[in-house]
Every structure is written in C-alpha cells, then in structure tokens.
Motif scaffolding. Sequence first.
Motif, PDB file in Angstrom:
ATOM      1  N   ARG A 316       0.829  -1.204   0.000  1.00  0.00           N
ATOM      2  CA  ARG A 316       0.000   0.000   0.000  1.00  0.00           C
ATOM      3  C   ARG A 316       0.868   1.260   0.000  1.00  0.00           C
ATOM      4  N   ARG A 317       1.954   1.205   0.775  1.00  0.00           N
ATOM      5  CA  ARG A 317       2.860   2.357   0.785  1.00  0.00           C
ATOM      6  C   ARG A 317       3.526   2.543  -0.583  1.00  0.00           C
ATOM      7  N   ALA A 318       3.876   1.410  -1.243  1.00  0.00           N
ATOM      8  CA  ALA A 318       4.522   1.490  -2.555  1.00  0.00           C
ATOM      9  C   ALA A 318       3.592   2.101  -3.600  1.00  0.00           C
ATOM     10  N   TYR A 319       2.283   1.919  -3.441  1.00  0.00           N
ATOM     11  CA  TYR A 319       1.298   2.477  -4.371  1.00  0.00           C
ATOM     12  C   TYR A 319       0.817   3.867  -3.950  1.00  0.00           C
ATOM     13  N   GLY A 320       1.527   4.476  -2.998  1.00  0.00           N
ATOM     14  CA  GLY A 320       1.247   5.871  -2.677  1.00  0.00           C
ATOM     15  C   GLY A 320       0.433   6.131  -1.436  1.00  0.00           C
ATOM     16  N   CYS A 321       0.073   5.103  -0.693  1.00  0.00           N
ATOM     17  CA  CYS A 321      -0.690   5.321   0.552  1.00  0.00           C
ATOM     18  C   CYS A 321       0.227   6.014   1.570  1.00  0.00           C
ATOM     19  N   SER A 324       0.155   8.497   7.383  1.00  0.00           N
ATOM     20  CA  SER A 324      -0.978   8.880   8.228  1.00  0.00           C
ATOM     21  C   SER A 324      -2.216   8.049   7.923  1.00  0.00           C
ATOM     22  N   ARG A 325      -2.393   7.664   6.646  1.00  0.00           N
ATOM     23  CA  ARG A 325      -3.557   6.846   6.272  1.00  0.00           C
ATOM     24  C   ARG A 325      -3.433   5.453   6.866  1.00  0.00           C
ATOM     25  N   PRO A 402       1.922   0.263  18.003  1.00  0.00           N
ATOM     26  CA  PRO A 402       2.036  -0.661  16.865  1.00  0.00           C
ATOM     27  C   PRO A 402       1.694   0.005  15.528  1.00  0.00           C
ATOM     28  N   ALA A 403       0.669   0.872  15.532  1.00  0.00           N
ATOM     29  CA  ALA A 403       0.291   1.551  14.284  1.00  0.00           C
ATOM     30  C   ALA A 403       1.391   2.499  13.831  1.00  0.00           C
ATOM     31  N   TRP A 404       2.008   3.206  14.758  1.00  0.00           N
ATOM     32  CA  TRP A 404       3.089   4.133  14.418  1.00  0.00           C
ATOM     33  C   TRP A 404       4.278   3.369  13.837  1.00  0.00           C
TER      34      TRP A 404
END
Length: 420
Positions: A316-321, A324-325, A402-404
């Motif tokens: 998801r991060r690689a696709y631009g997420c 913060s999302r 954990p989320a951070w």
Amino acid sequence: MKKKFQQIFYDMRRRPVITGITLTGTAAAVFLFMVFIMMQAVETMPFAPESCRDRIMYGRYIETAWPGQEGMMSGSVNFDQAAEIYGDLEGVEKMCHLDGWAGTEDAVGPTGTIGQVTSRRVDSDFWDIFDFTLIAGRYFTADEVEAGMMVTVIDSSTARRFFGSAEEAPGKMLDIVGENYRVTGVVEDVSPLATQTYGQVYLPLSRIHNFNSGDVALLVKKGVTRESLQRQVERRYDALNARRDTAEEGIYIYHGQPYDQKTVSGPVYSNWTPETPAVDWTTILVCVILLVVPAINLSTMLGSKIQSSIAEYGIRRAYGCTRSRIFADIVAENMILTLIGGIIGITLAILFVYNSVSLFAFVGDSAEASVRPPLSLLVKWQVVALALGGCLVLNLLSACIPAWKAARTAPVDAITARNR
C-alpha cells in the motif's frame, strides 16, 4: 466509508483467533472497569428515596474527652446536642433525626404470621427529606410522634407478607417485639443499597420513646458547600466547649461533621476524623490499572497481528498510501474491535452487578429483587459515557505504538518482511 468498513470486517474475519482474543480481552477489561465504576456509583449517585444525595449531609456521633486524661466517651448525638450543633444552620432547608443503623426485629401479624423485619427509627421530618413513594395510607405525623403513639410505616413486601396486600394494611396492627403498632401507611420497597434510609418498618424516634437522636440528616440548599457547613458546625463546637466545665464535663472533639454521602458510605467512627481528599487518588489509580494493564496485553496482540500483515502495508505504501492513512486505518480497525468488545463488556457488567446481590448487602429473608440496584442507576448516561471513554483510552493505548511502527516501516523493508 462503506468500503472501508467492509475492509475492516474482512480483516477481522480473516484472523478469527486474533480477533476473538482481542474482543475477549477488551470485553474483560471494560467489564472490570464498569463493575468498579458502578460499585462507586451505587454508593454515591442519587436514586429514590435518596434522590437528593448530593444535597444531604449527616451529623453522626460525638466524642467527649478530658484534657490531660486518657479517658474519652463517644456515641450517638442526643436531641439536645443535635439542636445545639445542627439546628438552624445557615443554608439548611430541613433537618430530621434518624437511626443511623437498621435493626432486625421479630414481628407477628394479626393472623399469627411470624417473621423478621428490618426496622429503622425516624422522626416525622424524615418523610420531607427523603422521597419515598407512598402506596397506601399516610406517613405518621409530628403530633403522633411527640404524643408517643405506637405507629409505623411499612414497605409493600411487609404489607403483603402480614396483611395480604398493601391496600389492606393501613389501620391494622402489627406486633413488633411485643409492642402493637398501628400501620399508618405503606411505601414502595426500598433497596438495601440506600444505606441511610433502608428499612421494612419505620418506627417513631423521639424523646418520649426513650431513644437518642442517633443521626441527623440535613437537606442543604442548592449551591451551599460542604465546607461552609463544616465551618459553621466547628464554630458551634467551639462555642459549646467555651461554656463547659472542661475538668468535669470534658470537651467535645470535632471530627469534620457533617459528612457527605461519599463519606458516610465508607467507615465512619465516633472517635476518628474521616479523610475527605479533594481528589480520590485511589479510585483514579484503580481505573488506570484496569485500563493500562489490558492495554499492554492488547498492544502486544495487535503488534503480532500487524506483523502478519506488514507486507500488505508495504504494498500500500509502494502504491502511494501515506503513513498517516495507514496509521489511521490501523487505529480505526482497532477502535471498532474495542467498541464491540466494550459494548459486550458493558452489557455483561450491568447484568453482573444487577444480579450479584451479595456484592452489596446482606438482608436476611428480604426478597432478592429488592436488593438489586435500580437499572436506572446502572445505565445512567454518565456511567456508560465513562465506560465508552475508557474504550477510547484503551484503544489509543493499545493501538498507537504498533500503528506508528507499521506506518514508519519503509515499503521495501515491509515487502521483503525484514522486520518480522
């Protein structure tokens, strides 16, 4: 938004074991938190016939000591002392005398029915301060009390037990410890959790009945503070002591009277000044423990769950997420789980407290239903809001770290699972 919720519930179904453990842990934490809060609420929150708990204060006990000597004497406040110490205080609407402790007496009905009843002695002003529900007849009056008449007000369960119904009881005679009392009225049953007013039969309290005052209940005007009344009472102690022969009569020792509902719900002794801290740190500490300890365990569980999905977050991060999302998604998913577990915990806590009679009072042969706290007390919006606030705190404590960490993980590391 709809798709977001569908995704969250899909993830929850995909990991049923972790989801189940998280729900169970949250429900257990909220259950314990709610039980503790509701037990505190039962002691202090207003409910009939003590609907003015926040405006009622109590004068209880008086101690006499002799300067330079070890001897002391303490006990109930008599009528003369009550008048001198608590009579006509500024800011007090009404004062009544009542027996601070209910007793158990043998009773015999007109048809020979034998049983035990819980009795409490009160004066006629008692009925003006506490909001009983009168079912039949009337309350006994000041004239009847001062004349020494043997009259009584009983609750509906006692009326049914000895007379068949509440409507038939007024005017009938009830033998209590060998004395015949005429029933003047019948009131709705009182829960033993109303510790200052609970009784099954209410008998007259006056000098002519050879009883001391016992306790004094003061109905104060709105806006009048406990501290202002205590200052007035302390000055009256000083004035009384100034007129006494201290060598012969001793001096009265002031112990912080009058007491509020929170104070009298705990232990109060005749020769001891109860502490009334501005902040109840014990309650706060218990609440913190009940939230922080489960949060640590849930945080560990959530961390394991995130690690199992770390590659997904990397994609998801690689696709631009954005970070913060991802952080918000993890916290939101955990919040939904926490709220579901919280609702389960709240429901179980209400049922548990409502049905666990032995936690609060032992009332002998009384009907079990009368001991249960009013449901209106347990489901007050303040209590539920506090529990839901506890859910929010539990969620933030368990999910934020954990989320951070998951949001901060670089996409390439997450995809190659280097941080597992």
